[in-house]
Enzyme design. Structure first.
Site, PDB file in Angstrom:
ATOM      1  CB  SER A 143      29.418   8.258  40.050  1.00 42.94           C
ATOM      2  OG  SER A 143      28.851   9.235  40.894  1.00 42.94           O
ATOM      3  CE1 TYR A 156      23.872   7.096  37.787  1.00 36.50           C
ATOM      4  CE2 TYR A 156      24.529   7.879  39.947  1.00 36.50           C
ATOM      5  CZ  TYR A 156      24.671   7.896  38.575  1.00 36.50           C
ATOM      6  OH  TYR A 156      25.623   8.692  37.993  1.00 36.50           O
ATOM      7  CE  LYS A 160      27.273   5.398  36.670  1.00 29.28           C
ATOM      8  NZ  LYS A 160      27.932   5.878  35.453  1.00 29.28           N
TER       9      LYS A 160
END
Ligand SMILES: NC(=O)C1=CN([C@@H]2O[C@H](COP(=O)(O)OP(=O)(O)OC[C@H]3O[C@@H](n4cnc5c(N)ncnc54)[C@H](O)[C@@H]3O)[C@@H](O)[C@H]2O)C=CC1
Ligand SMILES: C[C@H](O)[C@@H]1OC(=O)[C@H](O)[C@@H]1O
Length: 253
Positions: A143, A156, A160
């Site tokens: 990401s 999160y 990534k």
């Protein structure tokens, strides 16, 4: 046809980016095995769309956070198609939550699905590729969040960054086997993962306003970059990270 008769495995492919990547690979001549968590209808539709393109497909149910899911997925693909040429690690979750009161179970589940799941899946696919002895391509859906932060994504964004880093290290570990490892770094792509977040009109306008190409991304925007990295066109590309964000990352002012 960039992937003629290749066998491509994609995790979390009953919807969103994974499904678009699976169908995109079939469009380029691949047979495809998809892993899915719980969306039976989405998985069946992905299989049907791949078969409609004249390619073979299987859907294998499994939670990537469980260690044993990885080998079971690879084994099922080998049983159906005889080999693994390309592995796309896509499955992921992003339950938006503030930092100071982050429930440990939300943080740990996010790590287990996004990072631990990726690790075990990539390891299982790589072992199969090494056994086959003719190289392969591994692509992780990381990401833009590997490079920048998010106040509601403190659990999160490290996952990534982690899968991006995993591709860099596996590129080194697997180079001698002819296995290339790269990541794609999507920006904001409209899928189920952010449906609720983007339902906030002000947030949605802010996010799309940051994008030089003038729109949020669609799952199919990732299919081309993933097929490219999977294909022989990218024969000398390994350890790389490809931003697919409409220019959002570079847009300071
Ligand atoms: N939509 C976006 O803006 C962006 C998404 N990403 C990443 O793209 C990947 C795909 O997400 P999207 O297509 O956007 O969302 P999505 O919610 O449509 O797809 C995520 C997929 O992962 C699957 N999944 C979730 N937990 C799983 C588990 N435990 N085992 C197996 N499968 C599981 C879901 O069932 C779903 O099919 C994720 O890794 C996400 O972090 C990266 C950057 C931006
Ligand atoms: C789910 C979010 O909208 C999305 O996920 C990412 O990885 C992007 O950075 C966006 O924040």
């Amino acid at each position: 046809m960039l992937l003629k008769d290749k066998v491509v495995l994609v995790t979390g492919a009953s919807g969103g980016i994974g499904k678009a990547a699976a169908i995109g690979a079939a469009r380029h001549g691949a047979d495809v095995a998809i892993n899915y968590h719980s969306d039976e209808a989405g998985a069946a539709d992905a299989v049907a769309q791949i078969e409609a393109l004249g390619r073979r497909a299987i859907a294998v149910k499994g939670d990537v956070a469980q260690v044993e899911t990885a080998q079971a997925f690879v084994d099922a693909a080998v049983e159906a198609f005889g080999k693994v040429d390309v592995f796309v690690n896509n499955a992921g979750i992003c339950p938006f939550h503030a930092f100071l009161d982050m429930p440990p179970e939300v943080m740990e589940r996010t790590m287990k699905v996004n990072l631990f799941g990726a690790y075990y899946m990539v390891q299982a696919a790589a072992n199969q590729m090494v056994k086959q002895g003719h190289g392969g391509s591994i692509i992780a859906v990381s990401s833009i969040s590997a490079l920048v932060g998010g106040g509601m994504q403190t659990h999160y964004t490290p996952t990534k960054a982690g899968v991006h880093s995993l591709m860099q290290s596996t590129a080194i570990a697997l180079g001698k086997h002819g296995i290339r490892c790269n990541s794609v770094l999507p920006g904001t792509i409209e899928t189920a993962i952010n449906k609720e977040d983007l339902a906030d009109v002000a947030k949605r306008e802010y996010m799309s306003g940051r994008i030089p190409l003038g729109r949020l991304g669609e799952p199919d925007d990732l299919a081309g970059p993933i097929v490219f990295l999977a294909s022989d066109l990218a024969n000398y590309v390994t350890g790389a990270a490809l931003l697919v964000d409409g220019g959002a990352f570079v847009n300071l002012q």
